[in-house]
Design an enzyme around this catalytic site. Structure first.
Site, mmCIF file in Angstrom:
data_model
loop_
_atom_site.group_PDB
_atom_site.id
_atom_site.type_symbol
_atom_site.label_atom_id
_atom_site.label_comp_id
_atom_site.label_asym_id
_atom_site.label_seq_id
_atom_site.Cartn_x
_atom_site.Cartn_y
_atom_site.Cartn_z
ATOM 1 N N GLU A 1 114.415 11.625 106.958
ATOM 2 C CA GLU A 1 113.157 11.919 106.268
ATOM 3 C C GLU A 1 112.593 10.592 105.788
ATOM 4 O O GLU A 1 113.210 9.901 104.978
ATOM 5 C CB GLU A 1 113.391 12.849 105.076
ATOM 6 C CG GLU A 1 112.068 13.267 104.454
ATOM 7 C CD GLU A 1 112.174 13.677 102.990
ATOM 8 O OE1 GLU A 1 111.311 14.429 102.526
ATOM 9 O OE2 GLU A 1 113.098 13.225 102.289
ATOM 10 N N HIS B 1 110.169 22.860 102.970
ATOM 11 C CA HIS B 1 110.353 23.314 101.585
ATOM 12 C C HIS B 1 109.565 22.485 100.578
ATOM 13 O O HIS B 1 109.611 22.791 99.389
ATOM 14 C CB HIS B 1 111.843 23.249 101.245
ATOM 15 C CG HIS B 1 112.349 21.832 101.277
ATOM 16 N ND1 HIS B 1 112.443 21.108 102.441
ATOM 17 C CD2 HIS B 1 112.719 21.003 100.283
ATOM 18 C CE1 HIS B 1 112.859 19.893 102.156
ATOM 19 N NE2 HIS B 1 113.044 19.790 100.856
ATOM 20 N N ASP B 2 108.913 21.426 101.024
ATOM 21 C CA ASP B 2 108.128 20.590 100.108
ATOM 22 C C ASP B 2 106.631 20.771 100.299
ATOM 23 O O ASP B 2 105.830 20.100 99.639
ATOM 24 C CB ASP B 2 108.440 19.101 100.348
ATOM 25 C CG ASP B 2 109.847 18.724 99.940
ATOM 26 O OD1 ASP B 2 110.380 19.337 99.000
ATOM 27 O OD2 ASP B 2 110.418 17.810 100.565
HETATM 28 C C1 GLC Z 1 113.019 14.896 99.651
HETATM 29 C C2 GLC Z 1 113.281 16.385 99.596
HETATM 30 C C3 GLC Z 1 112.719 16.898 98.314
HETATM 31 C C4 GLC Z 1 113.443 16.222 97.168
HETATM 32 C C5 GLC Z 1 113.375 14.695 97.308
HETATM 33 C C6 GLC Z 1 114.359 14.031 96.411
HETATM 34 O O1 GLC Z 1 111.688 14.576 99.680
HETATM 35 O O2 GLC Z 1 112.739 17.001 100.718
HETATM 36 O O3 GLC Z 1 112.804 18.294 98.225
HETATM 37 O O4 GLC Z 1 112.851 16.586 95.962
HETATM 38 O O5 GLC Z 1 113.681 14.266 98.596
HETATM 39 O O6 GLC Z 1 115.675 14.218 96.858
#
Ligand code: GLC
Length: 539
Positions: A242, A316-317
């Site tokens: 990510e 999920h975000d």
């Molecule tokens: C990523 C996750 C998110 C989380 C963040 C911190 O962006 O997808 O849900 O809050 O990392 O771990």
């Protein structure tokens, strides 16, 4: 490279299916739905974190990397999930949050207690920098009563780990190997492009400090070490990073096979085209020109540079894509299938987020008390303190909150959508009409089945390169895929109106590979029509 014809399905475990009645989804719930996922045709399920955690950031604040949080079940349940998945050809992808740990993790607790060995696991400085936390406020908090500060790029309970320390790296590599030994082949590395931080962190007002810690060259080195020490030897492994606020150049490096870093990368630029001035907590219409431009540049440059994209509309975000990009009140079904075609026929690995296969929408929450997410709560405070009326602030929360996609999976139209017999941890959305019982034999689900099957059956889709088409069209997002002597033209109408369309001459004698309408009329695209034409070149 085995992953190119695969499709990955994301499950938010907390919201999938609760088998105990405590209002929180669990591993046994996921096991009971594996046959449903076999029907859909997916190869791997990515689970958001299921490790012990105080749940300040819904599991992304991990207090023990090598155990299962009892609310989700036991290690035996997890082992059973792996075994049952294997029987059905479904692998598991785990979420590895290696940029930070919960402040309740024993490493941080030992550091707080004065253990110098563990203090070096974190970034602890006499002076905080001017960096801003991604969840609002300063990225530094007092380190106990030492008068020093520790870094937290996310919530104050998520302390960033110091990857420069080889003991930290070693400990994290062991975490990955612990799960590999359980039979896990998939890993999603959370905000992994933030791990390459300098020894001494410095002020930088540019981008709230992002320039100081994002995509630093060291990150690539660390990923190569991680790869060599863990999944690199496993030919069945599928890894995705990510990447927060990243660039194409870096994503090519992260994912090009000869670099031995990761299989692919997530980036989020296409999901910021409805942000005003790049800011999330704003209200703005979708900028289609920008969306098209981003898809084309990422598609082409990754193709030419031999990088590999993770393709997705939802996670999920993110609020549901149907609410953002589609006139869903009139065209939910055609809109959903068009969005699906855009990514499932493109170059990269498609990810579906639970509920997307039945066209789930954002819930219609009416009060701040319905929201659970720390980020939404912080944002509401911030907006209210910065010139918005409560109504305006709430309207933005409704549009942008991460809880939009985290509502329970809608299995049927009974109470709590068939998700739980207890009180769900987060209220359910509109399940009276949209639910699996209603929609599994419907148009959206079966269109996904077709798209997933096509990726397995046709190397043109799994392996073809990407070329932009119809770049100047104000409504159409189209691209060409080419593999060996076959060419595919994928055309997607992003408008709720009919749009004039002239087929490229080279496709005059092509066949229709897939179409989300039952017919095709020359020179016209119906609202949200997605259609793909294929032909074989004479050689
Ligand atoms: C990523 C996750 C998110 C989380 C963040 C911190 O962006 O997808 O849900 O809050 O990392 O771990």
């Amino acid at each position: 490279m085995t992953f190119k014809n695969k499709v990955i399905y994301q499950i938010y475990p907390k919201s999938y299916l609760d088998t105990t009645g405590n209002g929180i989804g669990d591993i046994r719930g996921i096991i009971s739905k594996l046959d449903y996922l076999v029907e859909l045709g997916v190869d791997m399920i990515w689970l958001n974190p299921i490790y012990p955690s105080p749940q300040r950031d819904n599991g992304y604040d991990i207090s023990n990397y090598v155990a299962i949080d009892p609310t989700f079940g036991t290690m035996a349940d997890f082992e059973q999930l792996i075994a049952e998945g294997k029987k059905r050809g479904i692998d598991v992808m785990l979420d590895m949050v290696l940029n930070h740990v919960s402040t309740e993790h024993e490493w941080f607790q030992k550091a707080l207690a004065g253990d110098a060995y563990y203090q070096d696991f974190f970034f602890i400085q006499d002076e905080p920098t001017d960096w801003v936390s991604k969840f609002g406020g300063s990225a530094w908090a007092p380190f106990g009563d030492t008068g020093k500060y520790y870094l937290h790029l996310f919530d104050v309970t998520q302390a960033d780990l110091n990857w420069r320390n080889e003991h930290v790296r070693q400990a994290l590599f062991e975490v990955v190997n612990f799960w590999r030994d359980k039979g896990v082949h998939g890993f999603r590395f959370d905000v992994i492009n933030l791990i390459g931080k300098d020894q001494l962190l410095k002020n930088n007002p540019v981008n709230d400090g992002k320039a100081e810690y994002t995509d630093k060259p060291l990150t690539h080195e660390y990923l190569q070490l991680l790869n060599a020490a863990s999944f690199g030897q496993d030919t069945a492994s599928v890894t995705v990073g990510e990447m927060s606020s990243t660039t194409i150049e870096n994503c090519i490096l992260y994912s090009r096979p000869d670099r031995h870093e990761l299989s692919m990368t997530f980036n989020f630029h296409h999901l910021k085209v409805d942000y005003a001035d790049g800011q999330k907590w704003t209200k703005a219409p979708v900028d289609f020109e920008q969306l098209k431009h981003l898809f084309h540049t990422w598609g082409q440059d990754m193709s030419e540079g031999q990088g590999w994209n993770a393709l997705f509309w939802n996670n999920h975000d993110q609020p549901r894509a149907l609410n953002r990009f589609i006139d869903y009140k009139n065209f939910r079904i055609k809109g959903a299938t068009m969005l699906a075609a855009c990514i499932h026929l493109s170059r990269g690995t498609p990810y579906l987020y639970m509920g997307e296969e039945i066209g789930m929408l954002d819930p219609d929450f009416q009060s701040m008390t319905d929201y659970v997410d720390i980020e939404a709560k912080n944002a509401y405070q911030f907006l209210s303190a910065n010139g918005h009326t409560p109504e305006q602030a709430f309207e933005i929360i409704q549009l942008k909150a991460r809880d939009n996609s985290r509502t329970p999976m809608q299995w049927d139209n009974t109470v709590n959508a068939g998700f739980s017999t207890g009180t769900p941890w987060l209220a359910t959305g509109n399940h009276a009409e949209i639910n699996v019982a209603n929609d599994k034999d419907g148009e959206i689900f079966s269109f996904y089945q077709k798209l997933i099957a096509l990726r397995k059956a046709d190397t043109l889709i799994s392996d073809g390169d990407y070329q932009a088409a119809y770049q100047d069209s104000p409504h159409i997002y189209a691209f060409i895929r080419e593999f060996e002597n076959r060419r595919l033209l994928v055309v997607n109408n992003f408008s709720n109106q009919e749009v004039a369309f002239e087929r490229l001459a080279e496709f005059d004698n092509s066949e229709i590979l897939i179409n989300n309408y039952s017919s095709y009329t020359d020179n016209i695209l119906h609202p949200y029509q997605a259609i793909a034409f294929v032909y074989t070149k004479n050689v």
